[in-house]
Design a protein around this motif. Structure first.
Motif, mmCIF file in Angstrom:
data_model
loop_
_atom_site.group_PDB
_atom_site.id
_atom_site.type_symbol
_atom_site.label_atom_id
_atom_site.label_comp_id
_atom_site.label_asym_id
_atom_site.label_seq_id
_atom_site.Cartn_x
_atom_site.Cartn_y
_atom_site.Cartn_z
ATOM 1 N N ALA A 128 28.900 -0.571 5.728
ATOM 2 C CA ALA A 128 30.099 0.147 5.991
ATOM 3 C C ALA A 128 30.928 0.205 4.881
ATOM 4 O O ALA A 128 30.928 -0.301 3.791
ATOM 5 N N GLN A 129 32.112 1.017 5.116
ATOM 6 C CA GLN A 129 33.152 1.258 4.184
ATOM 7 C C GLN A 129 33.954 -0.075 3.993
ATOM 8 O O GLN A 129 34.176 -0.806 4.963
ATOM 9 N N GLY A 130 34.466 -0.194 2.722
ATOM 10 C CA GLY A 130 34.959 -1.374 2.314
ATOM 11 C C GLY A 130 34.369 -2.681 2.346
ATOM 12 O O GLY A 130 35.000 -3.770 2.313
ATOM 13 N N GLU A 131 33.100 -2.775 2.257
ATOM 14 C CA GLU A 131 31.942 -3.715 2.121
ATOM 15 C C GLU A 131 31.198 -3.430 1.076
ATOM 16 O O GLU A 131 30.654 -2.448 0.737
ATOM 17 N N PHE A 132 30.352 -4.635 0.705
ATOM 18 C CA PHE A 132 29.205 -4.679 -0.096
ATOM 19 C C PHE A 132 28.270 -5.644 0.099
ATOM 20 O O PHE A 132 28.582 -6.708 0.853
ATOM 21 N N ALA A 133 27.251 -5.566 -0.140
ATOM 22 C CA ALA A 133 26.041 -6.329 0.438
ATOM 23 C C ALA A 133 25.240 -6.922 -1.221
ATOM 24 O O ALA A 133 25.596 -6.585 -2.044
ATOM 25 N N VAL A 134 24.733 -7.997 -0.734
ATOM 26 C CA VAL A 134 23.935 -8.784 -1.990
ATOM 27 C C VAL A 134 22.538 -9.036 -1.706
ATOM 28 O O VAL A 134 22.119 -9.343 -0.513
ATOM 29 N N GLN A 135 21.570 -8.556 -2.575
ATOM 30 C CA GLN A 135 20.041 -8.699 -2.723
ATOM 31 C C GLN A 135 19.704 -9.681 -3.711
ATOM 32 O O GLN A 135 20.393 -9.822 -4.709
ATOM 33 N N ASN A 136 18.871 -10.365 -3.102
ATOM 34 C CA ASN A 136 18.203 -11.455 -4.300
ATOM 35 C C ASN A 136 17.121 -10.787 -5.178
ATOM 36 O O ASN A 136 16.993 -9.487 -5.189
ATOM 37 N N SER A 137 16.475 -11.534 -5.919
ATOM 38 C CA SER A 137 15.458 -10.875 -6.746
ATOM 39 C C SER A 137 14.240 -10.179 -6.302
ATOM 40 O O SER A 137 13.594 -9.443 -6.939
ATOM 41 N N THR A 138 14.078 -10.385 -4.738
ATOM 42 C CA THR A 138 12.978 -9.774 -4.137
ATOM 43 C C THR A 138 13.226 -8.491 -3.571
ATOM 44 O O THR A 138 12.650 -7.796 -3.112
ATOM 45 N N GLY A 139 14.758 -8.264 -3.685
ATOM 46 C CA GLY A 139 15.096 -6.911 -3.006
ATOM 47 C C GLY A 139 15.470 -6.970 -1.516
ATOM 48 O O GLY A 139 15.960 -6.367 -0.857
ATOM 49 N N ALA A 140 15.572 -8.456 -1.145
ATOM 50 C CA ALA A 140 15.906 -8.647 0.407
ATOM 51 C C ALA A 140 17.303 -8.823 0.348
ATOM 52 O O ALA A 140 17.984 -9.478 -0.684
ATOM 53 N N TYR A 141 18.140 -8.499 1.349
ATOM 54 C CA TYR A 141 19.483 -8.751 1.632
ATOM 55 C C TYR A 141 19.830 -10.263 1.902
ATOM 56 O O TYR A 141 18.923 -10.883 2.704
ATOM 57 N N VAL A 142 20.741 -10.983 1.465
ATOM 58 C CA VAL A 142 21.016 -12.522 1.668
ATOM 59 C C VAL A 142 21.972 -12.578 2.612
ATOM 60 O O VAL A 142 23.033 -11.777 2.779
ATOM 61 N N SER A 143 22.086 -13.579 3.418
ATOM 62 C CA SER A 143 22.960 -13.879 4.192
ATOM 63 C C SER A 143 24.348 -14.697 3.593
ATOM 64 O O SER A 143 24.179 -14.707 2.494
ATOM 65 N N GLU A 144 25.323 -14.874 4.189
ATOM 66 C CA GLU A 144 26.619 -15.256 3.870
ATOM 67 C C GLU A 144 26.234 -16.820 3.065
ATOM 68 O O GLU A 144 26.827 -17.191 1.995
#
Length: 234
Positions: free
Chosen positions: A136-152
């Motif tokens: 969403a707008q105003g947000e960013f996400a984080v992926q690990n070295s395998t390309g998977a999105y990580v949780s908080e």
């Protein structure tokens, strides 16, 4: 010429007076010493706290290892992803990316981006099937070295894992798509003529870690995109 005190009562009065003055001096010295000790302890604690804060501002910093854009629509000259590789600065402790803020200035204004691990609908967790358009707008996400999105809980920089910050180039301040999830195979112009981060455009980012240490990043897209899905250095 000299007067001798022969009265025993007079001698006693002189001795008591001297003792009282002596005790008073001792009390004053003790109080002054206590004040000095307390002041010294306070100043030492304050100096240690200030020193630790200064150290954190230098060491607890996020290093940017790469900044890449993925071309979504070469003919329209637009990106579908902005990817920023990050690591902890040398000597840094663990850095919680979920508590990190990105202050961004781009072609369409400025915005503060915060971490998310859910899709734009606010209920679905980001997963392997999620795309950047789900951020969403105003947000960013984080992926690990395998390309998977990580949780908080897992978005923590350490010596064992490398991470990539992913932002939606269709969202402000990079793009100005009214519906940032309106496209599925790369950015396209929406009905209002708005678009995402495009060739030749630039943006300035400031990554602010939980300890307030800052890292500046300048993103500049090439003047011409060649093919869809190619990776270009920003």
């Amino acid at each position: 010429m000299f007067e001798f005190i022969t009265n025993n009562e007079d001698r006693g009065q002189v001795g008591i007076g001297t003792l009282i003055v002596f005790i008073a001096m001792v009390l004053v010295a003790a109080i002054a010493a206590g004040v000095l000790i307390n002041t010294a302890g306070f100043l030492q604690s304050q100096a240690e706290a200030t020193g630790q804060e200064s150290t954190d501002l230098v060491s607890e910093r996020i290093d940017v290892t790469s900044s890449v854009g993925i071309v979504g629509n070469a003919s329209a000259g637009e990106l579908s992803e902005i990817r920023i590789g990050v690591s902890g600065a040398p000597g840094a402790d663990q850095i919680d990316l979920s508590e990190t803020t990105i202050q961004a200035v781009g072609p369409n204004g400025q915005a503060n981006l915060v971490f998310t691990d859910v899709e734009a609908d606010g209920t679905t967790d980001l997963s392997d099937s999620s795309s950047v358009t789900d951020i969403a707008q105003g947000e960013f996400a984080v992926q690990n070295s395998t390309g998977a999105y990580v949780s908080e809980n897992d978005a923590v920089l350490n010596d064992e894992e490398s991470y990539t910050i992913v932002v939606n180039p269709g969202a402000e301040p990079f793009g100005d798509l009214e519906d940032v999830s309106a496209y599925s195979s790369g950015p396209i112009y929406d009905d209002a003529g708005n678009s995402s981060f495009s060739q030749g455009q630039s943006s300035s980012l400031e990554l602010v870690s939980p300890s307030s240490a800052t890292t500046q990043v300048e993103l500049t897209a090439p003047d011409l995109f060649q093919t869809d899905d190619e990776a270009v250095r920003l």
